[in-house]
Motif scaffolding. Structure first.
Motif: not given
Length: 216
Positions: A69-77, A100-103, A111-113, A134-136
């Motif tokens: 339920g936590k889409d970390y990499w979409v949020a980081a993008a 990359l800068i957003n990430q 902290e969770e990521m 999914e990240r790939e």
């Protein structure tokens, strides 16, 4: 007038399930994945740990439900997805720079990521493997757009991006874990973080400039 439906038991179950899910996030942030036990989850949720099996079947299922339920990499993008759609194949350097800068910014503050990435690095599990896949997929979409620009050159954009992503992860984790300098840079300070962002921009600028030489 229609008779009101009694939803007390259903609502109570849903609230308890959400408390258990929230407890997983709390433990990941405070104790890391090694702290994910039924006892700890129950205590953090303020509920009987037996409810974990009753509602989710097992602790693993509960953790999997939470992580999915936590889409970390979409949020980081961040806005990079919008840039991909807007620019298509026009300026992939700007897209990768944003990614990359957003990430870096997101990973530095979330902290969770950080704990999730540590989990991925520490042990192999099905859920962590699937998250990596999914990240790939997000990366594949970008690289397919960038490939034409680098055709018939010796520039390996995937390798460059891989080193930058790896550097982001390691430098942030090192700074957060040890609160120490890295190559004499304080990554925990705004000035240090800005230096890393500028270095990312410069590396990408040089990488794309090298590919451009082949087109002349």
């Amino acid at each position: 007038m229609a008779k009101a439906t009694y939803n007390g038991e259903k609502n109570s179950k849903e609230r308890s399930m959400q408390k258990l899910l929230d407890a997983v996030g709390t433990i990941i942030k405070t104790k890391g994945y090694t702290g994910l036990s039924s006892v700890n989850v129950g205590k953090a949720a303020g509920l009987n740990r037996m409810l974990i099996n009753m509602y989710f079947g097992s602790l693993d299922n509960l953790v999997e439900t939470y992580v999915r339920g936590k889409d970390y990499w979409v949020a980081a993008a961040g806005n990079a997805r919008e840039l991909m759609e807007e620019k298509k194949n026009k300026d992939t350097r700007e897209i990768l720079e944003a990614l990359l800068i957003n990430q870096l910014s997101y990973f530095h503050k979330e902290e969770e990521m950080q704990k999730i990435v540590l989990w991925q690095l520490s042990e192999r599990s099905e859920i962590m493997f699937e998250i990596a896949e999914e990240r790939e997929k997000l990366g594949e979409t970008f690289f397919n757009s960038a490939d034409p620009y680098f055709a018939n050159t010796d520039v390996d954009l995937r390798a460059v991006a891989g080193l930058l992503v790896g550097g982001i992860y390691y430098m942030v984790l090192h700074a957060k874990s040890n609160d120490s300098l890295f190559c004499q840079i304080d990554v925990n300070s705004p000035e240090g973080l800005e230096r890393i962002k500028n270095a990312i921009k410069q590396i990408l600028k040089d990488t794309y400039a090298k590919a451009e030489k082949y087109k002349r």
